[in-house]
Design a protein around this motif. Structure first.
Motif, PDB file in Angstrom:
ATOM      1  N   ALA A   5       1.143  -1.164 -21.075  1.00 38.29           N
ATOM      2  CA  ALA A   5       0.522  -2.042 -20.092  1.00 38.29           C
ATOM      3  C   ALA A   5      -0.982  -2.096 -20.328  1.00 38.29           C
ATOM      4  O   ALA A   5      -1.611  -1.071 -20.599  1.00 38.29           O
ATOM      5  CB  ALA A   5       0.807  -1.532 -18.682  1.00 38.29           C
ATOM      6  N   THR A   6      -1.541  -3.295 -20.221  1.00 37.68           N
ATOM      7  CA  THR A   6      -2.962  -3.509 -20.480  1.00 37.68           C
ATOM      8  C   THR A   6      -3.569  -4.386 -19.397  1.00 37.68           C
ATOM      9  O   THR A   6      -2.924  -5.310 -18.910  1.00 37.68           O
ATOM     10  CB  THR A   6      -3.154  -4.184 -21.863  1.00 37.68           C
ATOM     11  OG1 THR A   6      -2.689  -3.305 -22.892  1.00 37.68           O
ATOM     12  CG2 THR A   6      -4.629  -4.511 -22.122  1.00 37.68           C
ATOM     13  N   ASN A   7      -4.817  -4.088 -19.034  1.00 41.23           N
ATOM     14  CA  ASN A   7      -5.529  -4.922 -18.051  1.00 41.23           C
ATOM     15  C   ASN A   7      -7.026  -4.878 -18.329  1.00 41.23           C
ATOM     16  O   ASN A   7      -7.496  -3.987 -19.054  1.00 41.23           O
ATOM     17  CB  ASN A   7      -5.249  -4.437 -16.621  1.00 41.23           C
ATOM     18  CG  ASN A   7      -5.410  -5.542 -15.597  1.00 41.23           C
ATOM     19  OD1 ASN A   7      -5.950  -6.616 -15.878  1.00 41.23           O
ATOM     20  ND2 ASN A   7      -4.946  -5.276 -14.388  1.00 41.23           N
ATOM     21  N   ILE A   8      -7.744  -5.816 -17.782  1.00 43.50           N
ATOM     22  CA  ILE A   8      -9.203  -5.840 -17.888  1.00 43.50           C
ATOM     23  C   ILE A   8      -9.809  -5.685 -16.492  1.00 43.50           C
ATOM     24  O   ILE A   8      -9.424  -6.389 -15.554  1.00 43.50           O
ATOM     25  CB  ILE A   8      -9.699  -7.153 -18.523  1.00 43.50           C
ATOM     26  CG1 ILE A   8      -9.219  -7.252 -19.977  1.00 43.50           C
ATOM     27  CG2 ILE A   8     -11.228  -7.252 -18.475  1.00 43.50           C
ATOM     28  CD1 ILE A   8      -9.521  -8.591 -20.644  1.00 43.50           C
ATOM     29  N   LEU A   9     -10.750  -4.763 -16.372  1.00 41.26           N
ATOM     30  CA  LEU A   9     -11.481  -4.535 -15.150  1.00 41.26           C
ATOM     31  C   LEU A   9     -12.889  -5.119 -15.319  1.00 41.26           C
ATOM     32  O   LEU A   9     -13.542  -4.856 -16.338  1.00 41.26           O
ATOM     33  CB  LEU A   9     -11.576  -3.036 -14.828  1.00 41.26           C
ATOM     34  CG  LEU A   9     -10.257  -2.251 -14.893  1.00 41.26           C
ATOM     35  CD1 LEU A   9     -10.513  -0.769 -14.694  1.00 41.26           C
ATOM     36  CD2 LEU A   9      -9.267  -2.777 -13.856  1.00 41.26           C
ATOM     37  N   THR A  10     -13.349  -5.882 -14.352  1.00 45.33           N
ATOM     38  CA  THR A  10     -14.626  -6.582 -14.477  1.00 45.33           C
ATOM     39  C   THR A  10     -15.580  -6.145 -13.366  1.00 45.33           C
ATOM     40  O   THR A  10     -15.205  -6.127 -12.183  1.00 45.33           O
ATOM     41  CB  THR A  10     -14.421  -8.106 -14.399  1.00 45.33           C
ATOM     42  OG1 THR A  10     -13.490  -8.501 -15.415  1.00 45.33           O
ATOM     43  CG2 THR A  10     -15.741  -8.839 -14.608  1.00 45.33           C
ATOM     44  N   ARG A  11     -16.790  -5.795 -13.762  1.00 44.90           N
ATOM     45  CA  ARG A  11     -17.790  -5.343 -12.782  1.00 44.90           C
ATOM     46  C   ARG A  11     -18.234  -6.512 -11.907  1.00 44.90           C
ATOM     47  O   ARG A  11     -18.514  -7.611 -12.400  1.00 44.90           O
ATOM     48  CB  ARG A  11     -18.987  -4.720 -13.503  1.00 44.90           C
ATOM     49  CG  ARG A  11     -19.956  -4.014 -12.563  1.00 44.90           C
ATOM     50  CD  ARG A  11     -20.956  -3.166 -13.325  1.00 44.90           C
ATOM     51  NE  ARG A  11     -20.288  -2.188 -14.176  1.00 44.90           N
ATOM     52  CZ  ARG A  11     -19.802  -1.021 -13.747  1.00 44.90           C
ATOM     53  NH1 ARG A  11     -19.919  -0.713 -12.473  1.00 44.90           N
ATOM     54  NH2 ARG A  11     -19.217  -0.190 -14.585  1.00 44.90           N
ATOM     55  N   ASN A  12     -18.335  -6.247 -10.621  1.00 46.95           N
ATOM     56  CA  ASN A  12     -18.750  -7.282  -9.670  1.00 46.95           C
ATOM     57  C   ASN A  12     -20.262  -7.505  -9.726  1.00 46.95           C
ATOM     58  O   ASN A  12     -21.002  -6.599 -10.026  1.00 46.95           O
ATOM     59  CB  ASN A  12     -18.345  -6.870  -8.245  1.00 46.95           C
ATOM     60  CG  ASN A  12     -16.829  -6.820  -8.106  1.00 46.95           C
ATOM     61  OD1 ASN A  12     -16.121  -7.605  -8.747  1.00 46.95           O
ATOM     62  ND2 ASN A  12     -16.334  -5.924  -7.271  1.00 46.95           N
TER      63      ASN A  12
ATOM     64  N   LYS B 191     -17.213  -5.238 -18.689  1.00 51.40           N
ATOM     65  CA  LYS B 191     -15.786  -5.491 -18.884  1.00 51.40           C
ATOM     66  C   LYS B 191     -15.163  -4.269 -19.550  1.00 51.40           C
ATOM     67  O   LYS B 191     -15.556  -3.878 -20.659  1.00 51.40           O
ATOM     68  CB  LYS B 191     -15.548  -6.736 -19.733  1.00 51.40           C
ATOM     69  CG  LYS B 191     -15.936  -8.027 -19.028  1.00 51.40           C
ATOM     70  CD  LYS B 191     -15.441  -9.246 -19.765  1.00 51.40           C
ATOM     71  CE  LYS B 191     -15.954 -10.520 -19.101  1.00 51.40           C
ATOM     72  NZ  LYS B 191     -15.550 -10.624 -17.674  1.00 51.40           N
ATOM     73  N   ILE B 192     -14.205  -3.684 -18.858  1.00 53.27           N
ATOM     74  CA  ILE B 192     -13.529  -2.467 -19.328  1.00 53.27           C
ATOM     75  C   ILE B 192     -12.051  -2.766 -19.486  1.00 53.27           C
ATOM     76  O   ILE B 192     -11.387  -3.186 -18.532  1.00 53.27           O
ATOM     77  CB  ILE B 192     -13.725  -1.309 -18.333  1.00 53.27           C
ATOM     78  CG1 ILE B 192     -15.221  -1.003 -18.152  1.00 53.27           C
ATOM     79  CG2 ILE B 192     -12.974  -0.069 -18.793  1.00 53.27           C
ATOM     80  CD1 ILE B 192     -15.515  -0.007 -17.045  1.00 53.27           C
ATOM     81  N   LEU B 193     -11.540  -2.580 -20.688  1.00 54.32           N
ATOM     82  CA  LEU B 193     -10.107  -2.765 -20.918  1.00 54.32           C
ATOM     83  C   LEU B 193      -9.407  -1.420 -20.803  1.00 54.32           C
ATOM     84  O   LEU B 193      -9.867  -0.423 -21.374  1.00 54.32           O
ATOM     85  CB  LEU B 193      -9.858  -3.379 -22.293  1.00 54.32           C
ATOM     86  CG  LEU B 193      -8.390  -3.709 -22.623  1.00 54.32           C
ATOM     87  CD1 LEU B 193      -8.289  -5.021 -23.391  1.00 54.32           C
ATOM     88  CD2 LEU B 193      -7.733  -2.581 -23.438  1.00 54.32           C
ATOM     89  N   ILE B 194      -8.317  -1.384 -20.058  1.00 53.60           N
ATOM     90  CA  ILE B 194      -7.507  -0.176 -19.934  1.00 53.60           C
ATOM     91  C   ILE B 194      -6.107  -0.470 -20.475  1.00 53.60           C
ATOM     92  O   ILE B 194      -5.574  -1.559 -20.275  1.00 53.60           O
ATOM     93  CB  ILE B 194      -7.436   0.349 -18.483  1.00 53.60           C
ATOM     94  CG1 ILE B 194      -6.892  -0.718 -17.521  1.00 53.60           C
ATOM     95  CG2 ILE B 194      -8.813   0.828 -18.021  1.00 53.60           C
ATOM     96  CD1 ILE B 194      -6.676  -0.211 -16.099  1.00 53.60           C
ATOM     97  N   SER B 195      -5.532   0.507 -21.171  1.00 57.52           N
ATOM     98  CA  SER B 195      -4.201   0.314 -21.753  1.00 57.52           C
ATOM     99  C   SER B 195      -3.453   1.636 -21.779  1.00 57.52           C
ATOM    100  O   SER B 195      -3.926   2.633 -22.341  1.00 57.52           O
ATOM    101  CB  SER B 195      -4.326  -0.242 -23.174  1.00 57.52           C
ATOM    102  OG  SER B 195      -3.053  -0.548 -23.712  1.00 57.52           O
ATOM    103  N   GLY B 196      -2.281   1.656 -21.143  1.00 57.23           N
ATOM    104  CA  GLY B 196      -1.438   2.849 -21.114  1.00 57.23           C
ATOM    105  C   GLY B 196      -0.126   2.590 -21.825  1.00 57.23           C
ATOM    106  O   GLY B 196       0.411   1.484 -21.766  1.00 57.23           O
TER     107      GLY B 196
END
Length: 307
Positions: free
Chosen positions: A300-307, A287-292
């Motif tokens: 803006a913030t989102n979470i990227l999740t490994r498949n 789980k990687i959180l990105i925030s710009g």
């Protein structure tokens, strides 16, 4: 149908400005650069080099890295505030031509700064799902060197030039969550361009320190996670001072919230994907959180999740 992050490639020009030498012009020593700015070198595009040239370099690296058949690309979206021309045409169309893509490819620009990559992922994902596209490329290329006054100490010690290209497709390593997006237009004069870039550094710093940790915590909670569930937080790399302050406020380690721009500078919308490229194949990060955050003011913030 879903859309994932498949691959990322970045291009950082070979030309640099020595930031230690540059700082001397403003009466600043190496200690100021190391502790406050955190950037020893600033990458620079060459004379006569356009935003589209920078973007094309990143896309060509992506094509090689992903072993991509360029004929399969159905859309290219560019995040930039400094296109090839002052207003029109949109630079994504120039990129389409320089790459020799078919005319059926859809192209458009997104005029966002430091929050642009987080926005761009969702915009392109939505566009691809609506259109039934299976392969699209999100490009970030915003060479602020085009609008920086070299005599301005507030901006000339921070920004570097770079570009990234992210392949979105129906198969990939990371799924893209639903982001949290915020705007405060009352701070629009904190960062603006009228021939040269103007930045109220203190105001931007205070905004980031107040709003970004709050948004991150709310986003994590909204997605039924805790901060411990997030393997790494990849935040827009404004400066060492901003990242260190957010890290301290959130009580996180440098491994959990890294600072990685010492060798090239603040590359605006490219800062997050440059870092994300290194984490894309790391199986220990699920789980990687990105925030710009920045120009707008926008965050803006989102979470990227490994498949």
């Amino acid at each position: 149908m879903n859309i994932y992050i498949n691959e990322i490639a970045s291009y950082i020009p070979d030309e640099y400005i020595d930031n230690y030498e540059k700082a001397k012009l403003f009466g600043k020593d190496n200690d100021f650069i190391d502790k406050r700015i955190g950037i020893s070198k600033l990458s620079r595009i060459g004379e006569g080099y356009k935003t589209s040239d920078l973007a094309v370099e990143a896309v060509r690296k992506l094509i090689d890295k992903a072993n991509l058949n360029i004929e399969e690309v159905e859309t290219i979206v560019l995040v930039t505030q400094n296109g090839d021309y002052p207003n029109l045409p949109h630079t994504a169309s120039v990129i389409q031509h320089k790459l020799g893509l078919k005319h059926s490819v859809s192209t458009f620009d997104i005029a966002l700064g430091c929050s642009g990559y987080v926005y761009g992922l969702t915009i392109l994902k939505s566009h691809m799902i609506e259109m039934g596209f299976s392969k699209g490329i999100l490009v970030t290329a915003d060479p602020y060197s085009k609008i920086i006054d070299p005599k301005d100490k507030n901006t000339s010690l921070i920004f570097g030039d770079a570009a990234t290209a992210t392949l979105l497709s129906t198969v990939g390593a990371l799924s893209i969550g639903r982001p949290t997006l915020c705007t405060d237009g009352s701070g629009s004069d904190s960062l603006y361009n009228d021939e040269y870039l103007h930045m109220d550094g203190r105001r931007v710093y205070n905004f980031a320190l107040k709003e970004v940790p709050e948004q991150i915590n709310k986003h994590i909670e909204k997605n039924n996670h805790q901060i411990e569930d997030i393997d790494v937080l990849l935040l827009h790399q404004g400066s060492a001072a901003i990242i260190n302050a957010i890290r301290k406020k959130m009580r996180l380690s440098s491994n959990k919230l890294p600072f990685m721009i010492n060798e090239y500078g603040n590359t605006v919308s490219s800062s997050i994907p440059i870092m994300l490229e290194d984490y894309l194949t790391r199986g220990d990060c699920t789980k990687i959180l990105i925030s710009g955050f920045g120009v707008g003011l926008s965050w803006a913030t989102n979470i990227l999740t490994r498949n």
